[in-house]
Design a protein around this motif. Structure first.
Motif, mmCIF file in Angstrom:
data_model
loop_
_atom_site.group_PDB
_atom_site.id
_atom_site.type_symbol
_atom_site.label_atom_id
_atom_site.label_comp_id
_atom_site.label_asym_id
_atom_site.label_seq_id
_atom_site.Cartn_x
_atom_site.Cartn_y
_atom_site.Cartn_z
ATOM 1 N N SER A 222 -4.952 -8.830 4.945
ATOM 2 C CA SER A 222 -3.671 -10.647 4.481
ATOM 3 C C SER A 222 -2.454 -10.186 4.652
ATOM 4 O O SER A 222 -1.648 -10.709 4.625
ATOM 5 C CB SER A 222 -4.831 -11.359 3.894
ATOM 6 O OG SER A 222 -4.335 -11.048 2.713
ATOM 7 N N ASP A 223 -2.305 -9.221 3.725
ATOM 8 C CA ASP A 223 -1.085 -9.200 3.170
ATOM 9 C C ASP A 223 0.018 -8.950 4.596
ATOM 10 O O ASP A 223 1.322 -9.360 3.751
ATOM 11 C CB ASP A 223 -0.449 -7.944 2.039
ATOM 12 C CG ASP A 223 -1.453 -7.985 0.788
ATOM 13 O OD1 ASP A 223 -1.628 -8.941 0.513
ATOM 14 O OD2 ASP A 223 -0.822 -7.145 0.054
ATOM 15 N N GLU A 224 -0.546 -8.644 5.338
ATOM 16 C CA GLU A 224 0.597 -8.505 6.734
ATOM 17 C C GLU A 224 1.365 -9.434 7.443
ATOM 18 O O GLU A 224 2.197 -9.253 7.793
ATOM 19 C CB GLU A 224 0.316 -7.801 7.525
ATOM 20 C CG GLU A 224 0.452 -7.242 8.767
ATOM 21 C CD GLU A 224 0.014 -6.097 9.562
ATOM 22 O OE1 GLU A 224 0.727 -6.733 11.079
ATOM 23 O OE2 GLU A 224 -0.801 -5.344 9.561
ATOM 24 N N PHE A 225 0.271 -10.845 6.431
ATOM 25 C CA PHE A 225 0.588 -11.863 7.465
ATOM 26 C C PHE A 225 0.837 -13.308 6.562
ATOM 27 O O PHE A 225 1.448 -13.670 7.014
ATOM 28 C CB PHE A 225 -0.969 -12.488 8.675
ATOM 29 C CG PHE A 225 -0.521 -11.384 9.564
ATOM 30 C CD1 PHE A 225 0.271 -11.288 10.418
ATOM 31 C CD2 PHE A 225 -2.383 -11.273 8.960
ATOM 32 C CE1 PHE A 225 -0.385 -10.111 11.168
ATOM 33 C CE2 PHE A 225 -2.434 -9.806 11.017
ATOM 34 C CZ PHE A 225 -1.861 -9.683 11.382
ATOM 35 N N PHE A 226 0.218 -13.077 5.237
ATOM 36 C CA PHE A 226 0.383 -13.911 4.228
ATOM 37 C C PHE A 226 1.133 -13.290 3.259
ATOM 38 O O PHE A 226 1.525 -14.881 2.324
ATOM 39 C CB PHE A 226 -0.728 -14.641 3.886
ATOM 40 C CG PHE A 226 -1.664 -14.908 5.668
ATOM 41 C CD1 PHE A 226 -1.179 -16.415 6.181
ATOM 42 C CD2 PHE A 226 -2.838 -14.239 5.883
ATOM 43 C CE1 PHE A 226 -2.150 -16.428 7.491
ATOM 44 C CE2 PHE A 226 -3.439 -14.408 6.945
ATOM 45 C CZ PHE A 226 -2.818 -15.658 7.702
ATOM 46 N N ILE A 227 1.768 -12.990 3.311
ATOM 47 C CA ILE A 227 2.874 -12.525 2.167
ATOM 48 C C ILE A 227 4.257 -13.131 2.523
ATOM 49 O O ILE A 227 4.843 -12.479 4.239
ATOM 50 C CB ILE A 227 3.388 -10.613 2.291
ATOM 51 C CG1 ILE A 227 2.233 -10.687 1.012
ATOM 52 C CG2 ILE A 227 4.269 -10.847 1.075
ATOM 53 C CD1 ILE A 227 1.827 -9.678 0.040
ATOM 54 N N ILE A 228 4.761 -13.936 2.056
ATOM 55 C CA ILE A 228 5.627 -14.536 2.648
ATOM 56 C C ILE A 228 6.720 -13.576 3.095
ATOM 57 O O ILE A 228 7.478 -14.361 4.365
ATOM 58 C CB ILE A 228 6.325 -15.557 1.375
ATOM 59 C CG1 ILE A 228 5.051 -16.559 1.567
ATOM 60 C CG2 ILE A 228 7.416 -16.642 2.206
ATOM 61 C CD1 ILE A 228 5.909 -17.570 0.280
ATOM 62 N N GLY A 229 7.339 -12.504 3.029
ATOM 63 C CA GLY A 229 8.212 -12.489 3.398
ATOM 64 C C GLY A 229 8.608 -11.632 4.679
ATOM 65 O O GLY A 229 8.615 -11.188 5.433
ATOM 66 N N ASN A 230 6.766 -11.207 4.807
ATOM 67 C CA ASN A 230 6.178 -10.095 5.911
ATOM 68 C C ASN A 230 6.290 -11.306 7.095
ATOM 69 O O ASN A 230 5.569 -11.215 7.701
ATOM 70 C CB ASN A 230 5.178 -9.980 5.669
ATOM 71 C CG ASN A 230 4.710 -8.668 4.897
ATOM 72 O OD1 ASN A 230 5.864 -7.864 4.706
ATOM 73 N ND2 ASN A 230 3.766 -7.950 4.199
ATOM 74 N N LEU A 231 5.312 -12.923 6.573
ATOM 75 C CA LEU A 231 5.463 -13.938 7.195
ATOM 76 C C LEU A 231 6.770 -13.946 8.366
ATOM 77 O O LEU A 231 6.792 -13.790 9.531
ATOM 78 C CB LEU A 231 4.621 -15.100 6.610
ATOM 79 C CG LEU A 231 4.532 -16.261 7.451
ATOM 80 C CD1 LEU A 231 3.604 -16.048 8.962
ATOM 81 C CD2 LEU A 231 3.919 -17.690 6.625
#
Lengths: 94, 157
Positions: free
Chosen positions: A71-80
């Motif tokens: 989920s970090d791939e999409f929901f960490i704001i920098g990644n989003l």
């Protein structure tokens, strides 16, 4: 012109009552900011509208649920924000 | 309209797939146990049921636009306004249109008119998911046929 991060942080703050100073590029939207799934619908709507894109949230969730992505791939704001920039670039090129 | 069964819609008059909008007719019953409580001696259609009526019209529009492959789940109502009393026996005209087609969600605008006068309106958000329950899917297909959205063959007209 506001950066993608500035705009996304503003949207999250407005839709979820999260103080804007608490929103960092490394923040995970759900885990760190306690945004629930209903708030996230509002966030997705505002992002889609303001950037003129359609975030493939369903595909992202499917990848997370199937263990194909974290989920970090999409929901960490920098990644989003990086995904948003890619979608905007694709949209502009179309 | 059968309030006790949450069956809020009677007939789809117009379904515009290209414009993503729908017009639905529905008549508030003259009598219902609902009116015994809301209110004794002063029967009024409850605002929450007007909201449900707008949600069902919006939901069936989403379902129809997906070709009856996805279910719409009411998630959020913003700025729900109930502008006039709606009495038993009123003929409702429900209009709904899609504001945004998101990934796994849709945002809709809906309103209800009685004799040309707007009596309720709201912006509604729905989650959308592929049908994964055959009982629910069969029910929605039956309702689609009853409302005139689906031919007996199951194909959308």
């Amino acid at each position: 012109m506001a950066s993608t991060f500035d705009t996304v942080a503003e949207i999250i703050s407005e839709t979820s009552d999260v103080p804007i100073e608490n929103i960092k590029p490394e923040s995970h939207i759900m885990r760190d900011l306690a945004v629930d799934s209903l708030n996230f619908l509002d966030i997705a709507f505002e992002i889609d509208q303001r950037f003129g894109i359609k975030m493939p949230v369903e595909d992202w969730m499917q990848k997370v649920n199937e263990g194909k992505a974290k989920s970090d791939e999409f929901f960490i704001i920098g990644n989003l924000c990086a995904h948003i920039d890619e979608l905007v670039a694709v949209s502009a090129a179309a | 309209m059968r309030l006790e069964y949450f069956q809020m819609l009677d007939r789809v008059e117009r379904l515009d797939r290209d414009g993503a909008s729908i017009t639905v007719h529905s008549k508030v019953p003259e009598a219902s146990p609902v009116f015994e409580g809301h209110f004794p001696g002063y029967p009024l259609m409850p605002g929450v049921l007007l909201l449900e009526t707008m949600a069902q019209a919006s939901g069936y529009l989403i379902i129809a636009l997906s070709g009856f492959t996805r279910m719409a789940f009411f998630a959020n109502a913003k700025e729900a306004n109930f502008r006039s009393f709606v009495l038993p026996g009123s003929a409702l005209v429900v209009e709904a249109s899609r504001v945004h087609d998101g990934s796994g969600y849709a945002v809709m605008r809906a309103e209800i008119r009685v004799e040309g006068k707007r009596v309720a309106d709201s912006t509604l958000t729905f989650r959308t998911l592929p049908f994964n329950n055959p009982v629910l899917e069969a029910y929605v297909q039956r309702e689609g046929k009853r409302l005139g959205m689906l031919a007996e063959t199951g194909r959308a007209p």
